[in-house]
Scaffold this active site. Structure first.
Site, PDB file in Angstrom:
ATOM      1  N   GLU A 152      25.304  42.642   9.009  1.00  0.00           N
ATOM      2  CA  GLU A 152      24.649  41.387   8.575  1.00  0.00           C
ATOM      3  C   GLU A 152      25.669  40.468   8.464  1.00  0.00           C
ATOM      4  O   GLU A 152      26.083  40.212   7.274  1.00  0.00           O
ATOM      5  CB  GLU A 152      23.468  41.344   7.871  1.00  0.00           C
ATOM      6  CG  GLU A 152      22.436  40.349   7.847  1.00  0.00           C
ATOM      7  CD  GLU A 152      22.990  39.028   7.284  1.00  0.00           C
ATOM      8  OE1 GLU A 152      23.561  38.096   7.701  1.00  0.00           O
ATOM      9  OE2 GLU A 152      22.643  38.740   5.919  1.00  0.00           O
ATOM     10  N   CYS A 172      22.598  32.935   4.356  1.00  0.00           N
ATOM     11  CA  CYS A 172      23.074  33.311   5.361  1.00  0.00           C
ATOM     12  C   CYS A 172      22.195  32.797   6.584  1.00  0.00           C
ATOM     13  O   CYS A 172      22.577  32.476   7.676  1.00  0.00           O
ATOM     14  CB  CYS A 172      23.199  34.835   5.685  1.00  0.00           C
ATOM     15  SG  CYS A 172      21.774  35.740   5.332  1.00  0.00           S
TER      16      CYS A 172
END
Length: 469
Positions: free
Chosen positions: A213, A247
């Site tokens: 990720e 993020c």
């Protein structure tokens, strides 16, 4: 916890994996839920540690921990159902056999955590790996070591004697590189794209699989039929909570021209009272401030202008009030790269279609948000993103049953939800012969195969398909 050499940590985890995977799902569920209960009891200390290490306000740290506990609890309760053996039809050629797909734990999983959400992000990953029957070596970020240690210590307190099931590896990049080469069965990494590439390269040496990720450059699209006030509130929170160090936070805003003036006015009202150090914390690392400054200076040097904030927003080292830029070309770093700071770039577009096209124009494909009275899953299908919120922002991150992850430069694989459990398993195909029918099967060497009745029937079926127009 005493730091041990990485190979020794993995060896201890390998030894513990046999006993941990042999536990019933119910037993592992109880241990994980006791862990969540212990984390809740230790809430005050963990929240204080998160605040000290990241600089975020106590309310944000508490929210982070609570959402993490939801992920642990959901995963613990649903792992057995997700990993239940699945019967499949054996087909005509293997009609004598029972066919089953069984999910098996991988063994030892290495988890490399981030500094921006040092409790929430690891908890979601750790829960999936542990619930599936794996043991874990967890390397928290070197910027948030005490938060990572607190998570593991809570697991040990909740489950005395479980030490090697969840171990902590302290250290910086070299510790993560060593973990990638230490013989784990999978690495789960959360962090920057550049570091993710290094992790993948290190793991490739031993064909160790990875789930990555790697952050995003997410867009929020405001259509002409949007609730402008709701969209402005979401944009302000999605772009500037935790100083933009999220993020899947909002970095690019595309607003349909008919509602652009109303949206900009609403966003300005939302941001007017917001101050770094009061409504969100300072940037966690000096390197991140350098990225924000570079993106702002480059954008302004190439024709961009301040829509909100300005050079005065940089009030002290790491303390940056909200900045919104407009008029920034698509190829500038502020648009094309992930900033990971309190900066958003706004562009007025003709309509929703142009907003979608521009949203899809960057290499990252993590999350996206759309505000529109008429939008639904059909709009989400047009966005190149692993996660989409319609008339909301970041809502997918708080739903434990939903998978979290992206595509492209944002990485691959998923954590959270059912997919986040399966990510730490392998599929084993099993056949068990239950009948003995004369003339069936493909394992006998005697007689040509085309003389066997079932095989001839299968061939005939393919020659004369009855279900085709």
């Amino acid at each position: 916890m005493t730091a041990l050499p990485v190979p020794l940590l993995v060896t201890r985890a390998r030894e513990a994996a046999e006993g941990w995977s042999a536990l019933s799902f119910r037993e592992r569920e109880h241990q994980l839920r006791r862990w969540a209960a212990e984390l809740a009891r230790a809430r005050a200390g963990i929240v204080a540690t998160i605040c000290r290490e990241t600089g975020k306000p106590a309310g944000d740290a508490e929210l982070e921990l609570v959402v993490g506990l939801e992920h642990v609890s959901w995963t613990a309760r649903h792992a057995e159902r997700v990993m239940r053996p699945r019967r499949v039809a054996p087909g005509l050629l293997a009609v004598e056999h029972r066919a089953v797909v069984v999910r098996r734990p991988l063994g030892v999983v290495g988890v490399i955590g981030p500094w921006n959400y040092p409790a929430l992000t690891p908890l979601g990953v750790l829960a999936g790996a542990l619930a599936a029957g794996n043991t874990v070596v967890f390397k928290p970020s070197e910027y948030t070591p005490d938060t990572g240690r607190a998570l593991a210590e809570a697991f040990e307190r909740a489950n005395p004697g479980s030490g090697a099931v969840l171990q902590v590896l302290p250290g910086a990049g070299e510790a993560g590189a060593a973990l990638c080469r230490a013989g784990t069965d999978k690495i789960a990494f959360t962090g920057s794209t550049r570091t993710g590439q290094a992790v993948m390269a290190a793991c490739a040496e031993s064909l160790t699989p990875v789930v990555l990720e790697c952050g995003g450059n997410d867009a929020l699209i405001v259509a002409e039929d949007a609730d402008v006030e709701a969209a402005a509130r979401a944009a302000a929170w999605g772009a500037f909570s935790h100083a933009g160090q999220t993020c899947a936070g909002v970095e690019r805003i595309f607003v349909a021209e008919p509602v652009s003036e109303a949206f900009i006015a609403a966003l300005t009202r939302e941001l007017d009272p917001v101050r770094a150090g009061e409504h969100y914390g300072a940037l966690t690392t000096p390197a991140q401030e350098a990225v924000v400054r570079r993106h702002v200076e480059d954008a302004v040097d190439h024709g961009g202008r301040f829509l909100f904030g300005g050079n005065g927003s940089f009030r002290a080292p790491g303390v940056i009030d909200p900045v919104v830029l407009t008029g920034v070309a698509q190829d500038r770093p502020a648009v094309h790269e992930e900033t990971f700071g309190p900066l958003a770039v706004l562009r007025v577009v003709r309509d929703l279609d142009e907003g979608i096209r521009l949203s899809n124009s960057v290499p990252q494909a993590l999350g996206a948000a759309v505000f529109s009275a008429s939008a639904d899953e059909g709009v989400a299908a047009r966005l190149r993103a692993g996660m989409v919120s319609v008339n909301g922002v970041l809502t997918f991150g708080g739903i434990a049953a939903l998978p979290f992850g992206g595509n492209g430069a944002s990485g691959f694989g998923r954590v959270h939800g059912e997919e986040g459990i399966r990510e730490f398993t392998s599929a084993q195909s099993v056949t068990v012969r239950r009948l003995r029918l004369t003339g069936s099967g493909v394992t006998r060497l005697r007689s040509p195969w085309w003389k066997r009745p079932l095989l001839r029937a299968a061939l005939h079926r393919h020659r004369t398909p009855r279900d085709l127009p």
